[in-house]
Design a protein around this motif. Structure first.
Motif, PDB file in Angstrom:
ATOM      1  N   ARG A  60       0.830  -1.215   0.000  1.00 44.37           N
ATOM      2  CA  ARG A  60       0.000   0.000   0.000  1.00 44.37           C
ATOM      3  C   ARG A  60       0.863   1.263   0.000  1.00 44.37           C
ATOM      4  O   ARG A  60       0.522   2.272  -0.627  1.00 44.37           O
ATOM      5  N   ALA A  61       2.001   1.216   0.708  1.00 48.47           N
ATOM      6  CA  ALA A  61       2.900   2.372   0.709  1.00 48.47           C
ATOM      7  C   ALA A  61       3.458   2.624  -0.692  1.00 48.47           C
ATOM      8  O   ALA A  61       3.508   3.767  -1.167  1.00 48.47           O
ATOM      9  N   LEU A  62       3.859   1.557  -1.367  1.00 44.90           N
ATOM     10  CA  LEU A  62       4.394   1.708  -2.721  1.00 44.90           C
ATOM     11  C   LEU A  62       3.322   2.168  -3.695  1.00 44.90           C
ATOM     12  O   LEU A  62       3.585   2.968  -4.603  1.00 44.90           O
ATOM     13  N   ARG A  63       2.100   1.680  -3.531  1.00 45.90           N
ATOM     14  CA  ARG A  63       1.016   2.120  -4.410  1.00 45.90           C
ATOM     15  C   ARG A  63       0.673   3.589  -4.165  1.00 45.90           C
ATOM     16  O   ARG A  63       0.287   4.303  -5.090  1.00 45.90           O
ATOM     17  N   THR A  64       0.828   4.046  -2.915  1.00 44.68           N
ATOM     18  CA  THR A  64       0.617   5.475  -2.636  1.00 44.68           C
ATOM     19  C   THR A  64       1.578   6.326  -3.440  1.00 44.68           C
ATOM     20  O   THR A  64       1.249   7.453  -3.846  1.00 44.68           O
ATOM     21  N   LEU A  65       2.770   5.793  -3.704  1.00 40.32           N
ATOM     22  CA  LEU A  65       3.771   6.485  -4.513  1.00 40.32           C
ATOM     23  C   LEU A  65       3.623   6.167  -5.998  1.00 40.32           C
ATOM     24  O   LEU A  65       4.481   6.550  -6.799  1.00 40.32           O
ATOM     25  N   ASP A  66       2.546   5.469  -6.353  1.00 37.06           N
ATOM     26  CA  ASP A  66       2.250   5.116  -7.748  1.00 37.06           C
ATOM     27  C   ASP A  66       3.309   4.207  -8.375  1.00 37.06           C
ATOM     28  O   ASP A  66       3.530   4.246  -9.594  1.00 37.06           O
ATOM     29  N   VAL A  67       3.975   3.409  -7.557  1.00 40.64           N
ATOM     30  CA  VAL A  67       4.888   2.414  -8.115  1.00 40.64           C
ATOM     31  C   VAL A  67       4.045   1.350  -8.814  1.00 40.64           C
ATOM     32  O   VAL A  67       3.100   0.823  -8.221  1.00 40.64           O
ATOM     33  N   PRO A  68       4.324   1.026 -10.072  1.00 37.44           N
ATOM     34  CA  PRO A  68       3.502   0.055 -10.806  1.00 37.44           C
ATOM     35  C   PRO A  68       3.521  -1.328 -10.144  1.00 37.44           C
ATOM     36  O   PRO A  68       4.506  -1.724  -9.509  1.00 37.44           O
ATOM     37  N   ARG A  74       8.507  -7.170  -8.128  1.00 42.78           N
ATOM     38  CA  ARG A  74       9.967  -7.373  -8.080  1.00 42.78           C
ATOM     39  C   ARG A  74      10.530  -6.971  -6.718  1.00 42.78           C
ATOM     40  O   ARG A  74      11.453  -7.610  -6.208  1.00 42.78           O
ATOM     41  N   VAL A  75       9.972  -5.895  -6.127  1.00 43.18           N
ATOM     42  CA  VAL A  75      10.433  -5.473  -4.802  1.00 43.18           C
ATOM     43  C   VAL A  75      10.190  -6.575  -3.780  1.00 43.18           C
ATOM     44  O   VAL A  75      11.034  -6.854  -2.912  1.00 43.18           O
ATOM     45  N   LEU A  76       9.034  -7.231  -3.873  1.00 45.17           N
ATOM     46  CA  LEU A  76       8.706  -8.285  -2.923  1.00 45.17           C
ATOM     47  C   LEU A  76       9.532  -9.551  -3.146  1.00 45.17           C
ATOM     48  O   LEU A  76       9.774 -10.312  -2.217  1.00 45.17           O
ATOM     49  N   ALA A  77       9.967  -9.736  -4.402  1.00 40.30           N
ATOM     50  CA  ALA A  77      10.683 -10.969  -4.737  1.00 40.30           C
ATOM     51  C   ALA A  77      12.191 -10.837  -4.638  1.00 40.30           C
ATOM     52  O   ALA A  77      12.888 -11.832  -4.414  1.00 40.30           O
ATOM     53  N   GLU A  78      12.715  -9.609  -4.825  1.00 37.54           N
ATOM     54  CA  GLU A  78      14.156  -9.402  -4.869  1.00 37.54           C
ATOM     55  C   GLU A  78      14.579  -8.408  -3.800  1.00 37.54           C
ATOM     56  O   GLU A  78      13.996  -7.330  -3.681  1.00 37.54           O
ATOM     57  N   GLU A  79      15.618  -8.735  -3.108  1.00 40.54           N
ATOM     58  CA  GLU A  79      16.040  -7.928  -1.953  1.00 40.54           C
ATOM     59  C   GLU A  79      16.467  -6.517  -2.352  1.00 40.54           C
ATOM     60  O   GLU A  79      16.207  -5.553  -1.628  1.00 40.54           O
ATOM     61  N   ASP A  80      17.130  -6.371  -3.514  1.00 43.38           N
ATOM     62  CA  ASP A  80      17.682  -5.074  -3.896  1.00 43.38           C
ATOM     63  C   ASP A  80      16.800  -4.329  -4.901  1.00 43.38           C
ATOM     64  O   ASP A  80      17.242  -3.320  -5.469  1.00 43.38           O
ATOM     65  N   ALA A  81      15.593  -4.781  -5.133  1.00 41.07           N
ATOM     66  CA  ALA A  81      14.766  -4.194  -6.193  1.00 41.07           C
ATOM     67  C   ALA A  81      14.129  -2.870  -5.792  1.00 41.07           C
ATOM     68  O   ALA A  81      13.686  -2.110  -6.656  1.00 41.07           O
ATOM     69  N   LEU A  82      14.064  -2.565  -4.500  1.00 40.09           N
ATOM     70  CA  LEU A  82      13.399  -1.333  -4.073  1.00 40.09           C
ATOM     71  C   LEU A  82      14.107  -0.096  -4.622  1.00 40.09           C
ATOM     72  O   LEU A  82      13.461   0.860  -5.067  1.00 40.09           O
ATOM     73  N   THR A  83      15.440  -0.109  -4.605  1.00 36.16           N
ATOM     74  CA  THR A  83      16.197   1.042  -5.112  1.00 36.16           C
ATOM     75  C   THR A  83      15.873   1.302  -6.575  1.00 36.16           C
ATOM     76  O   THR A  83      15.650   2.442  -6.987  1.00 36.16           O
ATOM     77  N   ASP A  84      15.820   0.243  -7.377  1.00 41.05           N
ATOM     78  CA  ASP A  84      15.507   0.403  -8.793  1.00 41.05           C
ATOM     79  C   ASP A  84      14.085   0.886  -8.999  1.00 41.05           C
ATOM     80  O   ASP A  84      13.808   1.706  -9.888  1.00 41.05           O
ATOM     81  N   ALA A  85      13.161   0.387  -8.194  1.00 42.48           N
ATOM     82  CA  ALA A  85      11.765   0.808  -8.319  1.00 42.48           C
ATOM     83  C   ALA A  85      11.606   2.288  -8.001  1.00 42.48           C
ATOM     84  O   ALA A  85      10.890   3.022  -8.695  1.00 42.48           O
ATOM     85  N   VAL A  86      12.278   2.746  -6.953  1.00 43.66           N
ATOM     86  CA  VAL A  86      12.205   4.169  -6.583  1.00 43.66           C
ATOM     87  C   VAL A  86      12.835   5.031  -7.672  1.00 43.66           C
ATOM     88  O   VAL A  86      12.281   6.071  -8.060  1.00 43.66           O
ATOM     89  N   ALA A  87      13.983   4.592  -8.196  1.00 44.48           N
ATOM     90  CA  ALA A  87      14.642   5.356  -9.258  1.00 44.48           C
ATOM     91  C   ALA A  87      13.757   5.432 -10.500  1.00 44.48           C
ATOM     92  O   ALA A  87      13.650   6.477 -11.147  1.00 44.48           O
ATOM     93  N   GLY A  88      13.114   4.320 -10.842  1.00 42.75           N
ATOM     94  CA  GLY A  88      12.220   4.321 -11.992  1.00 42.75           C
ATOM     95  C   GLY A  88      11.048   5.256 -11.805  1.00 42.75           C
ATOM     96  O   GLY A  88      10.638   5.954 -12.740  1.00 42.75           O
TER      97      GLY A  88
END
Length: 330
Positions: A60-68, A74-88
């Motif tokens: 829900r926090a990521l959806r509030t930021l409109d992360v697709p 990928r964030v839930l499945a991969e440990e380092d994916a959050l940084t890439d998601a935020v950058a995207g």
């Protein structure tokens, strides 16, 4: 009350209540595979473990930021994916903000112009995407340049001639880009070659040699442009003429300089391109367009060749373009 052991499970309604969400929301994320069930009850109802609450809060926090949703997966499945998601997401927001700034400047351009000019401006602006795309400008240069030019040379030319549209344009810059886009998108007239004389195989020039020499001439002209010197003879002009002479296999002579002055003045299209791109540029150093114009004026001044009357740019144009660019960069 929170479960005491991992074996204590929640129904979908209990999980929704603890997360402050609706049952519909929990079901949606479950069906999307983002919120896996821990088990099913004997009656087939979903049951969730304690980790589902933290996962649901993160989603829900990521959806509030409109992360697709795919990025959330990928964030839930991969440990380092959050940084890439935020950058995207930051890149996406930057593109949206740039588009909004271009739209705002375009609206001001329409709002502030006389009523009789609005139809023309709307037509020009309507052909440009927001944020603007420079594909048509690159296509113009690929058509303008001679065939079979080495890829290295083509890449260098495009890097120096296709302007990067500003992220926060003025209304005047929106108009300049719209006019530039319309100019490069036009087809060549049937009686006018798409390429200048120095680019056509039948004239004897070797374009790859020419462009290597022009790059050196532009570098030599840069200090004079930065110092706002009047276009004049010197090493930069000699290098400029030598680039053409060497590529043609001709000697640098007064007669050749007269001929070159006439050839460069015979097709004013590239000068028009430089004028429009100067409105878009915010250079910290003279652009290729300003250097080319300065050298053209230096050559015309030396040979007494065409300036304003035969397609040339007119004395002082290069200096005005360079000064305008420095003022915008300041």
């Amino acid at each position: 009350m929170a479960p005491d052991t991992p074996d204590d499970l929640w129904s979908i309604g209990e999980l929704a209540a603890r997360a402050g969400a609706t049952v519909k929301t929990v079901r949606f994320y479950s069906d999307a595979g983002l919120l896996p069930e821990a088990a099913r009850s004997g009656g087939g109802h979903r049951r969730y473990g304690p980790d589902a609450l933290e996962r649901l809060r993160l989603i829900r926090a990521l959806r509030t930021l409109d992360v697709p949703l795919p990025d959330i997966g990928r964030v839930l499945a991969e440990e380092d994916a959050l940084t890439d998601a935020v950058a995207g997401r930051l890149r996406s927001i930057g593109t949206q903000l740039t588009a909004l700034r271009w739209q705002e400047a375009a609206l001001r351009l329409i709002q502030d112009c006389p009523a009789e000019e609005r139809a023309e401006r709307l037509h020009l602006i309507g052909t440009v995407t927001t944020p603007p795309d420079t594909t048509a400008l690159a296509r113009f240069w690929r058509r303008w340049l001679p065939p079979r030019l080495p890829a290295r040379v083509v890449s260098t030319v495009l890097d120096h001639t296709v302007p990067q549209p500003p992220d926060d344009p003025t209304p005047a810059q929106v108009m300049a880009f719209a006019r530039l886009h319309a100019f490069v998108s036009r087809d060549c007239a049937s009686n006018v070659p798409c390429q200048p004389a120095a680019h056509r195989p039948d004239t004897g020039y070797r374009p790859a040699v020419l462009y290597d020499g022009l790059a050196e001439a532009f570098t030599l002209a840069a200090p004079a442009l930065r110092a706002d010197h009047t276009p004049s003879a010197g090493p930069a002009l000699d290098c400029f003429v030598s680039a053409y002479a060497t590529s043609l296999g001709a000697p640098d002579s007064p007669a050749f300089r007269h001929r070159l002055s006439r050839e460069l003045a015979a097709d004013p299209r590239i000068d028009h391109y430089w004028h429009l791109t100067a409105e878009l540029s915010t250079p910290t150093a003279p652009t290729a367009g300003a250097a080319h114009t300065w050298l053209r004026e230096a050559l015309d001044a030396q040979v007494g060749g065409p300036a304003d009357g035969h397609g040339g740019t007119g004395t002082g144009t290069a200096r005005r373009l360079s000064r305008a660019g420095r003022r915008r960069a300041a």
